[in-house]
Design an enzyme around this catalytic site. Structure first.
Site, mmCIF file in Angstrom:
data_model
loop_
_atom_site.group_PDB
_atom_site.id
_atom_site.type_symbol
_atom_site.label_atom_id
_atom_site.label_comp_id
_atom_site.label_asym_id
_atom_site.label_seq_id
_atom_site.Cartn_x
_atom_site.Cartn_y
_atom_site.Cartn_z
ATOM 1 N N GLU A 123 -4.441 4.369 6.461
ATOM 2 C CA GLU A 123 -4.160 4.259 5.030
ATOM 3 C C GLU A 123 -4.447 5.560 4.278
ATOM 4 O O GLU A 123 -3.698 5.919 3.371
ATOM 5 C CB GLU A 123 -4.982 3.106 4.426
ATOM 6 C CG GLU A 123 -4.675 2.830 2.971
ATOM 7 C CD GLU A 123 -5.271 1.525 2.501
ATOM 8 O OE1 GLU A 123 -5.581 1.437 1.304
ATOM 9 O OE2 GLU A 123 -5.426 0.588 3.308
ATOM 10 N N ARG A 153 0.819 -1.224 0.000
ATOM 11 C CA ARG A 153 0.000 0.000 0.000
ATOM 12 C C ARG A 153 0.851 1.272 0.000
ATOM 13 O O ARG A 153 0.480 2.274 0.605
ATOM 14 C CB ARG A 153 -0.985 0.010 1.169
ATOM 15 C CG ARG A 153 -1.983 -1.121 1.167
ATOM 16 C CD ARG A 153 -2.858 -1.125 -0.093
ATOM 17 N NE ARG A 153 -3.678 -2.321 -0.125
ATOM 18 C CZ ARG A 153 -3.327 -3.467 -0.724
ATOM 19 N NH1 ARG A 153 -2.152 -3.547 -1.352
ATOM 20 N NH2 ARG A 153 -4.100 -4.514 -0.706
ATOM 21 N N SER A 212 -10.785 1.037 3.521
ATOM 22 C CA SER A 212 -10.114 0.508 4.706
ATOM 23 C C SER A 212 -9.303 1.629 5.353
ATOM 24 O O SER A 212 -8.377 2.156 4.741
ATOM 25 C CB SER A 212 -9.187 -0.651 4.319
ATOM 26 O OG SER A 212 -9.938 -1.712 3.775
#
Length: 360
Positions: free
Chosen positions: A352, A170, A247
């Protein structure tokens, strides 16, 4: 370059949160995008690039600078010799302002494989390599052919190869430095009508195939969309569970020593028979952030139906705005969850989304 209408960031983000920007301009072409970010960088005026707004948490105070809305949407298909295969392979190139799921849907409609497991992810194509977007066993880094990156300070635009982008879980060098702007992206595809190998257990079960099998691209896309909808991860203006940034926390990766410590903490808290979901990962073992959150006492819908922001009723990893929340309240909830997981299991969750004018 045109004016962008409303200056409220809440109208530009999937969380529907955030105050006003000083000004908003829309870059409808590649040239407008490059010229604007270079001009702003040279002047030194604060600026913020916004595509689909699906990975942004913006302060209630807004942003004291110029928002550049990325809208250079276009696609082009071609083929060439793949450097790792003894064959010509098709590829698609798209402007960074192309809606990501529209691009995925278009490749599937053409019977081209590779991107179908990334169906339903909100946002624009240009953001996908920055975050190294991934889902259901596939990451952008697996299929990326290259990215056209603008260095605003040097006023230089060049195509960058995947191995120069420092991809990780990520993340990428683009995200870590925050200095490059993606103007276009290009992805390798396959033309046999079949998906990438189905490696994710949940998706394989849904499709009724063994892990590693390939299925028709349309079948893979349909299954992924169904799974994402069940978790509130496909945008729907009528469903507040989708008023989120996806998320909110990344799945933590721990070393072998760290895994032993977590396992011991879980056993002490939940009993010796508790099985912690783990997945192989570069640099260690990946844990499920959703599992940690739920087992730390933060269930779906926490803290309750009357709360203006709460965990999704479908998926504990999504923090959602129920229609009348604020960014401050969302961040309070994020801190509550983060700190609770740390207290109970000794694992530090990392957000995130990109936080604009705010912090955890």
């Amino acid at each position: 370059m045109t004016a962008g209408g409303s200056r409220e960031l809440s109208s530009m983000t999937t969380l529907r949160l955030g105050g006003a920007a000083r000004s908003v301009e829309v870059a409808a072409t590649d040239t407008e995008l490059v010229d604007k970010v270079v001009d702003l960088a040279q002047v030194g005026d604060p600026w913020l690039l916004v595509g689909g707004g699906s990975n942004l948490v913006v302060s209630d105070d807004g942003f004291d600078g110029t928002v550049v809305r990325v809208a250079n949407a276009w696609t082009r298909y071609d083929s060439e010799h793949h450097p790792l295969h003894r064959e010509h392979r098709p590829y698609v190139t798209a402007g960074s302002g192309t809606v990501w799921d529209d691009l995925v849907a278009e490749t599937v409609e053409r019977g081209l494989g590779g991107l179908e497991c990334l169906s339903g992810i909100p946002g624009m194509a240009g953001a996908t390599p920055v975050q190294n977007v991934g889902a259901y066993g596939v990451e952008v880094a697996d299929m990326l052919r290259g990215a056209e990156v603008v260095d605003p300070l040097r006023a230089v635009t060049s195509w960058t190869r995947p191995h120069d982008l420092g991809f990780g879980y990520r993340t990428s060098s683009l995200k870590r430095s925050g200095e490059g702007v993606v103007a276009a992206v290009s992805f390798w595809l396959t033309d046999d009508g079949l998906s990438a190998p189905i490696t994710y257990r949940e998706l394989a079960t849904t499709l009724g195939v063994e892990r590693g099998a390939r299925v028709p691209v349309a079948a893979a896309r349909a299954a992924v969309l169904a799974l994402r909808r069940a978790k509130g991860m496909v945008l729907d203006a009528a469903d507040h569970d989708t008023w989120s940034a996806g998320s909110f926390f990344t799945n933590p990766v721990v070393t072998d020593a760290g895994l032993s410590e977590v396992t011991a903490r879980v056993a002490a808290e939940l009993g010796d028979q508790t099985v912690v979901p783990t997945y192989p990962a570069e640099g260690g073992t990946k844990l499920s952030a959703g599992w940690l959150i739920e087992n730390a006492g933060y269930g779906k819908g926490y803290p309750g139906a009357e709360a203006p922001v709460r965990l999704s009723t479908k998926h504990t990893l999504a923090l959602t705005n129920r229609g009348h929340g604020t960014t401050a309240e969302l961040l309070d909830l994020a801190r509550d969850v983060r700190d609770g997981v740390a207290r109970r299991f000794g694992v530090q969750l990392v957000p995130e989304p990109i936080l604009v004018n705010c912090a955890l």
